[in-house]
Every structure is written in structure tokens, then in C-alpha cells.
Design an enzyme around this catalytic site. Structure first.
Site, PDB file in Angstrom:
ATOM      1  N   GLU A  49      69.315  37.715  69.858  1.00 52.70           N
ATOM      2  CA  GLU A  49      68.255  36.747  70.156  1.00 52.70           C
ATOM      3  C   GLU A  49      67.368  37.248  71.301  1.00 52.70           C
ATOM      4  O   GLU A  49      66.150  37.074  71.270  1.00 52.70           O
ATOM      5  CB  GLU A  49      68.861  35.385  70.520  1.00 52.70           C
ATOM      6  N   CYS A 213      55.706  31.873  55.988  1.00 55.41           N
ATOM      7  CA  CYS A 213      54.639  31.243  56.774  1.00 55.41           C
ATOM      8  C   CYS A 213      54.222  32.210  57.888  1.00 55.41           C
ATOM      9  O   CYS A 213      54.363  31.932  59.074  1.00 55.41           O
ATOM     10  CB  CYS A 213      55.128  29.912  57.365  1.00 55.41           C
ATOM     11  N   CYS A 220      52.264  30.364  50.512  1.00 56.40           N
ATOM     12  CA  CYS A 220      52.554  28.946  50.306  1.00 56.40           C
ATOM     13  C   CYS A 220      53.156  28.677  48.924  1.00 56.40           C
ATOM     14  O   CYS A 220      53.918  27.725  48.748  1.00 56.40           O
ATOM     15  CB  CYS A 220      51.282  28.121  50.483  1.00 56.40           C
ATOM     16  N   CYS A 229      53.182  19.857  53.205  1.00 54.98           N
ATOM     17  CA  CYS A 229      52.520  20.644  54.254  1.00 54.98           C
ATOM     18  C   CYS A 229      51.070  20.192  54.456  1.00 54.98           C
ATOM     19  O   CYS A 229      50.259  20.247  53.522  1.00 54.98           O
ATOM     20  CB  CYS A 229      52.560  22.123  53.881  1.00 54.98           C
TER      21      CYS A 229
HETATM   22  S1  SF4 Z   1      53.077  25.576  52.694  1.00 55.87           S
HETATM   23 FE1  SF4 Z   1      52.691  25.195  54.862  1.00 55.87          FE
HETATM   24  S2  SF4 Z   1      54.640  25.646  55.888  1.00 55.87           S
HETATM   25 FE2  SF4 Z   1      54.723  26.547  53.836  1.00 55.87          FE
HETATM   26  S3  SF4 Z   1      54.003  28.676  54.069  1.00 55.87           S
HETATM   27 FE3  SF4 Z   1      52.222  27.440  53.537  1.00 55.87          FE
HETATM   28  S4  SF4 Z   1      51.324  26.850  55.498  1.00 55.87           S
HETATM   29 FE4  SF4 Z   1      53.418  27.533  55.906  1.00 55.87          FE
END
Ligand code: SF4
Length: 369
Positions: A49, A213, A220, A229
Site C-alpha cells: 500500500e 474508470c 463505461c 452513474c
Molecule cells: S460508468 Fe461511471 S463509474 Fe463506471 S466507468 Fe463509467 S464513469 Fe466510471
């Protein structure tokens, strides 16, 4: 759970809680083979980490493996000399992390009997471990129900929950922490199921930010939380998180003595704090008179030759350094124990900062390292 898994890849059911979708996705699509996964040893988890802070996985892996080979447990790290720890960290950058890591190991040995503290709140009292890192260690090692909020998770939350504003501001941080706490997996009756859910959820948030993301173009279409989202719904993925207003970094200059004699180079151990703190490097001087600066170190010199300056960008400033190359006819008498002659063949293990190592490697004597 199988009905959830079967939906991965298509829009996830909006009625399922955020955490359940992240957990299901992580178990089938997340990362499971990183060197620091599949262990419950808080020492190994802590080391990874800290190394992963502001550093890419691919960069960390060889450092992590070398570190563990040399210091397999917290006691061996605590007993190590400072210089050896810094030399092993050299090139990974952000050297305060290494100094705190070493302090932390010693504190665990002296204050905690050599055992990692048993929960996130206690872990967060150790040097160099913030709230999010403490929670990640406690979640992976003990399965504790504690919220993380690292850089990747902030990006996911800013987009998914439509959180605007400077991510570094106190107000936005508070909003993000409220979401981080509120979205934790629901309490489960069975302890082991709870612990495993926390491990999968914590890893899932990290994986989501690192693999789908992402900062550039988020993927997405494969995201397990896309049905809820905000950024996707409003096509604002590129506006969130709100870009930070970057200040212009101040410019600094310095000059370095690059003194060689009989197949050796003069290196200086730097003070423990400040840039490259605790590492060995070329001695700095004010740029006025390199020959006089060399003599002040106790080494006779007749001529110094300025080399091409190089630029190194630190977090808060940009440094332009000019090396001055000097061929010393004799080693002189070194009065300061911070200075030492190091054979060119041993430079690879000397613990040099990355730009100094690069300078020496690409020098006219390119066979140095
Ligand atoms: S849907 Fe929203 S949370 Fe998922 S990858 Fe796309 S921007 Fe990111």
C-alpha cells in the site's frame, strides 16, 4: 449471487446496492494475481500500500519483491540500517515514504510488540499511514469494515455520484468520505462472509478505478455500476472529477560536483530531510566556483567542466541542475564523513536518486552501471 454474476457485462440491476455490484464484479473480473494479493499478512499488505501511493503497479512489483527478499518481516525491517533501506528504495521516488516506513517498523516493534495493530483506527496512528491506507490494510488483513478513499476511488466516486468541486478541498473530501462510509457492504451475520465481502469490495473499488474508470477514457460499457452513474447518464465523464487548478511550479537551480579519481566517484550522503533525503548523491554547491568548491571538500583540483544541465520535476517545484565534471589527480583528505569515494562498478547499489543515476549511466562513460 449467481444471478448477479450472470448479469456482469450487461447493465447491472439498479436495485442492487453499489457495494454488491462492485463485489460481484471484482470476484469475476477484478485482479487476483498481484504479488501482494492472496495474503493476510499485514506487513506485506502495508508495504504494498505504501509503495503503490502515487506509483504504478508495474513500477512497484520489482521493488516490492526485492524489499521482501531482504526484509521478510517487520522485525528485519526495523533492525535494518537507514542507509540500506534508502538504497533499496532509491529510484521509487517520494522518499518520505521510505523514511516513514522505517520509523513505522521500529514503532511496531517497540510499541506493539512486533505485531501490527489490530484495527484501522490503531493502524492510522502509525507514522506515514493515513486513514485510507489504514482502512485498506485492516480490510485486507482482518476483513474489517472500514472505508477507503484513495486517488482512484475518489475518481470513481466523483463520477458515479456526480460530486463536483476541487477533490483536494475539505468540503469535497468530507462529501466523499460520507459516500465511502455509506456505501460499505451491508453487515453480514457470518464473520468470515463479512470479512471476505470487505476484501472483495476494497479490492473492487481499487480495480474499478485502475482498470475501468480510468483517468483518460473510462470503459463505461463494462462497468458494474454504470446503471446508476451520474457522469455516464449526463455524459460528463471528462468533467468529473473537477480538474484541480494547478499552480505554476516554482523553478529552482542547483549545481553538482561530479568528481572522479582512479575509477571512483565522490558521493555525498544527503541530510535525512529535504529532497532526496537520506540518499547518496553528487555534492551540491552554489555554482560560483567548482574548483574552489572541490578544494573545500579536501580534494585538489585544477579545472572543472560544466555539463549539459538536466531538469527534474518534483511535486512542488522544478529543479534544473548543472553537473560540473572534475578529474581529480589525487583523492585528497576528506574531512566530512558524509563524503565517500565509491567505485564506479558499485554505483548500481549505492542508492542514487533516479535522475542522478540516469545522468551517470548516460554519461560519456556510459558503461558505468
Ligand atoms: S460508468 Fe461511471 S463509474 Fe463506471 S466507468 Fe463509467 S464513469 Fe466510471
Amino acid at each position: 449471487m449467481s444471478s448477479v454474476l450472470s448479469r456482469v457485462g450487461r447493465p447491472a440491476a439498479p436495485d442492487l446496492p453499489f457495494a454488491e455490484r462492485v463485489i460481484a464484479w471484482q470476484r469475476t473480473h477484478g485482479r487476483h494475481a498481484l504479488p501482494w494479493q492472496n495474503t493476510r499478512d499485514p506487513y506485506r499488505i502495508w508495504l504494498s500500500e505504501i509503495m503503490l501511493q502515487q506509483t504504478q503497479v508495474a513500477t512497484v512489483i520489482p521493488y516490492y519483491e526485492r524489499f521482501l527478499a531482504r526484509y521478510p518481516d517487520v522485525a528485519s525491517l526495523a533492525a535494518a540500517p537507514d542507509a540500506d533501506v534508502m538504497a533499496l528504495w532509491a529510484g521509487l521516488g517520494y522518499y518520505t515514504r521510505a523514511r516513514n516506513l522505517h520509523r513505522c517498523a521500529r514503532e511496531i516493534v517497540t510499541q506493539w510488540g512486533g505485531q501490527f495493530p489490530p484495527d484501522a483506527a490503531s493502524i492510522a496512528t502509525l507514522p506515514g499511514i493515513g486513514r485510507s491506507t489504514a482502512a485498506a490494510i485492516a480490510a485486507f488483513a482482518y476483513g474489517e469494515r472500514a472505508a477507503i478513499l484513495d486517488g482512484n476511488v475518489r475518481r470513481v466516486f466523483a463520477r458515479h455520484f456526480g460530486i463536483e468541486g476541487d477533490p483536494a478541498s475539505t468540503r469535497v473530501q468530507q462529501v466523499m468520505w460520507r459516500h465511502a462510509d455509506a456505501e460499505l457492504p451491508a453487515l453480514r451475520a457470518e464473520t468470515e462472509a463479512q470479512a471476505n465481502a470487505m476484501r472483495a469490495y476494497t479490492q473492487g473499488l481499487m480495480d474499478l478505478g485502475a482498470t475501468l474508470c480510468t483517468r483518460g477514457v473510462p470503459d463505461c460499457g463494462r462497468c458494474p455500476v454504470r446503471s446508476t452513474c451520474v457522469a455516464l447518464r449526463e455524459a460528463r465523464q471528462h468533467e468529473l472529477p473537477t480538474p484541480r487548478v494547478r499552480k505554476v511550479s516554482p523553478e529552482r537551480t542547483t549545481h553538482l560536483l561530479w568528481i572522479e579519481h582512479d575509477g571512483r566517484i565522490l558521493l555525498e550522503r544527503r541530510p535525512p530531510t529535504g529532497i532526496w533525503g537520506g540518499l547518496v548523491s553528487l555534492p551540491e554547491f552554489d555554482g560560483e566556483d567548482a574548483v574552489a568548491a572541490c578544494r573545500r571538500l579536501g580534494i585538489p583540483a585544477d579545472a572543472a567542466h560544466p555539463q549539459t544541465p538536466f531538469l527534474h520535476v518534483f511535486t512542488h517545484f522544478r529543479l534544473t541542475a548543472t553537473p560540473w565534471r572534475i578529474a581529480a589527480a589525487e583523492p585528497g583528505t576528506l574531512s566530512d564523513p558524509a563524503h565517500t569515494w565509491v567505485p564506479l562498478a558499485e554505483l548500481a547499489d549505492a542508492g542514487l536518486p533516479a535522475p542522478i543515476r540516469k545522468l551517470l549511466v548516460t554519461s560519456a562513460q556510459g558503461t558505468l552501471l
